[in-house]
Design a protein around this motif. Structure first.
Motif, mmCIF file in Angstrom:
data_model
loop_
_atom_site.group_PDB
_atom_site.id
_atom_site.type_symbol
_atom_site.label_atom_id
_atom_site.label_comp_id
_atom_site.label_asym_id
_atom_site.label_seq_id
_atom_site.Cartn_x
_atom_site.Cartn_y
_atom_site.Cartn_z
ATOM 1 N N ILE A 159 -8.622 -1.194 2.854
ATOM 2 C CA ILE A 159 -8.372 -1.860 1.580
ATOM 3 C C ILE A 159 -6.863 -1.914 1.353
ATOM 4 O O ILE A 159 -6.188 -0.887 1.341
ATOM 5 C CB ILE A 159 -9.072 -1.106 0.433
ATOM 6 C CG1 ILE A 159 -10.593 -1.203 0.611
ATOM 7 C CG2 ILE A 159 -8.648 -1.661 -0.922
ATOM 8 C CD1 ILE A 159 -11.373 -0.318 -0.332
ATOM 9 N N ALA A 160 -6.341 -3.144 1.181
ATOM 10 C CA ALA A 160 -4.900 -3.326 1.009
ATOM 11 C C ALA A 160 -4.488 -3.363 -0.451
ATOM 12 O O ALA A 160 -3.346 -3.036 -0.786
ATOM 13 C CB ALA A 160 -4.447 -4.610 1.696
ATOM 14 N N ILE B 73 -8.260 -7.412 1.512
ATOM 15 C CA ILE B 73 -8.321 -6.785 2.830
ATOM 16 C C ILE B 73 -7.480 -7.607 3.795
ATOM 17 O O ILE B 73 -7.324 -8.813 3.628
ATOM 18 C CB ILE B 73 -9.761 -6.644 3.359
ATOM 19 C CG1 ILE B 73 -10.448 -8.017 3.455
ATOM 20 C CG2 ILE B 73 -10.571 -5.691 2.483
ATOM 21 C CD1 ILE B 73 -11.832 -7.969 4.085
ATOM 22 N N LEU B 74 -6.906 -6.931 4.791
ATOM 23 C CA LEU B 74 -6.161 -7.591 5.850
ATOM 24 C C LEU B 74 -6.749 -7.164 7.179
ATOM 25 O O LEU B 74 -7.110 -5.997 7.361
ATOM 26 C CB LEU B 74 -4.677 -7.214 5.815
ATOM 27 C CG LEU B 74 -3.736 -8.068 4.975
ATOM 28 C CD1 LEU B 74 -4.024 -7.874 3.496
ATOM 29 C CD2 LEU B 74 -2.285 -7.714 5.284
ATOM 30 N N GLY C 232 2.094 -2.071 12.111
ATOM 31 C CA GLY C 232 1.142 -3.147 12.349
ATOM 32 C C GLY C 232 0.059 -3.228 11.296
ATOM 33 O O GLY C 232 0.334 -3.241 10.093
ATOM 34 N N ILE C 233 -1.182 -3.238 11.737
ATOM 35 C CA ILE C 233 -2.295 -3.356 10.797
ATOM 36 C C ILE C 233 -2.529 -2.040 10.052
ATOM 37 O O ILE C 233 -3.412 -1.948 9.186
ATOM 38 C CB ILE C 233 -3.574 -3.843 11.524
ATOM 39 C CG1 ILE C 233 -4.492 -4.625 10.576
ATOM 40 C CG2 ILE C 233 -4.282 -2.704 12.226
ATOM 41 C CD1 ILE C 233 -3.862 -5.879 10.010
ATOM 42 N N GLY C 234 -1.713 -1.012 10.353
ATOM 43 C CA GLY C 234 -1.724 0.215 9.560
ATOM 44 C C GLY C 234 -0.914 0.094 8.283
ATOM 45 O O GLY C 234 -0.931 0.993 7.440
ATOM 46 N N VAL C 235 -0.221 -1.022 8.113
ATOM 47 C CA VAL C 235 0.584 -1.243 6.912
ATOM 48 C C VAL C 235 -0.275 -1.470 5.663
ATOM 49 O O VAL C 235 0.037 -0.932 4.590
ATOM 50 C CB VAL C 235 1.560 -2.425 7.130
ATOM 51 C CG1 VAL C 235 2.187 -2.885 5.823
ATOM 52 C CG2 VAL C 235 2.639 -2.033 8.137
ATOM 53 N N PRO C 236 -1.349 -2.281 5.705
ATOM 54 C CA PRO C 236 -2.085 -2.644 4.484
ATOM 55 C C PRO C 236 -2.530 -1.499 3.582
ATOM 56 O O PRO C 236 -2.289 -1.562 2.368
ATOM 57 C CB PRO C 236 -3.287 -3.440 5.019
ATOM 58 C CG PRO C 236 -2.763 -4.062 6.268
ATOM 59 C CD PRO C 236 -1.864 -3.032 6.881
#
Length: 251
Positions: free
Chosen positions: A54-55, A66-67, A113-117
């Motif tokens: 959940i971003a 979500i991303l 990367g996708i750990g940012v959201p």
């Protein structure tokens, strides 16, 4: 409490290379989810669900952002869905970040990367407590960068790319000294990044969120276990995590 819910899609946008931002609507999850939790998403035609962090949440509008990155056929199909369509999820799933007691402190957020959201929603909740926030966000190259403006509104933000095509060149660990003093840190990203961060910041308190492929998403299949510092002990990333104190698990 996790339960099966239907998510109505409000908006879909490609915000970076192979990176999709999707805003969905659901009253229950928008009112109960906490930073660091995820949704276990069902994609039609595929047996296994996809865990997606959940971003952001807008509790007034009952929306959840979500991303996800397109990395295979399942996420590629999810990316083809459009506003007005829906899908089901299990959620809110897992245990999130602990944010109590951070008033009048400085927190370092480190995402890759996708750990940012998931760090963005965490940062927003910390900002509500008047916490000083510093962010370091790492990406492979310029076309992968997203959410720089959003994080910059929370506090000082450093962007790092592996090849130096945008922001600083190198890895997130190369920038930590530039961030200055901080009291504790929160991090989410690929395992090699988390290993490097926890080794570099071994004397700092912190929490990490682990990215992992999951089977059931509820702790029954044992597909996403990680060793703990206790001899012979394991924790399940989907149900015990995905967020852990750095001392809890052995990377």
């Amino acid at each position: 409490m996790m339960r099966k819910e239907i998510m109505l899609i409000n908006a879909v946008e490609r915000i970076a290379l192979d990176t999709i931002e999707m805003v969905v609507e659901n009253p229950y999850i928008s009112q109960t989810a906490t930073p660091g939790q995820f949704l276990h998403v069902s994609v039609e035609g595929y047996t296994l669900r996809r865990p997606i962090s959940i971003a952001d949440i807008n509790s007034e509008n009952n929306t959840i952002t979500i991303l996800f990155k397109i990395v295979g056929a399942g996420t590629a199909k999810l990316a083809t869905l459009s506003p007005g369509m829906s899908f089901d999820v299990l959620g809110p799933s897992g245990n999130g970040f602990q944010i109590e007691g951070n008033q009048k402190s400085t927190i370092l957020l480190i995402g890759g990367g996708i750990g940012v959201p998931p760090l963005y929603y965490l940062g927003k909740k910390l900002a509500e407590k008047n916490t000083e926030i510093i962010s370091i966000l790492g990406f492979q190259t310029e076309v992968n960068v997203f959410y720089e403006e959003k994080f910059s509104k929370l506090g000082k933000t450093y962007i790092v790319t592996n090849d130096g095509t945008y922001g600083e060149e190198g890895f997130v660990t190369d920038i930590i000294e530039k961030a200055g003093d901080f009291d504790s840190y929160y991090s989410c990203g690929p395992l090699p990044m988390l290993k490097a961060i926890t080794a570099k910041l071994k004397d700092k308190p912190g929490m990490i969120s682990l990215e992992e492929r999951m089977g059931c998403g509820v702790g029954a299949c044992m597909a996403c276990v990680i060793p703990t510092d206790e001899k012979g002990g394991y924790k399940k990333i989907c149900s015990d995590g995905p967020v852990f104190h750095v001392q809890e698990v052995s990377l």
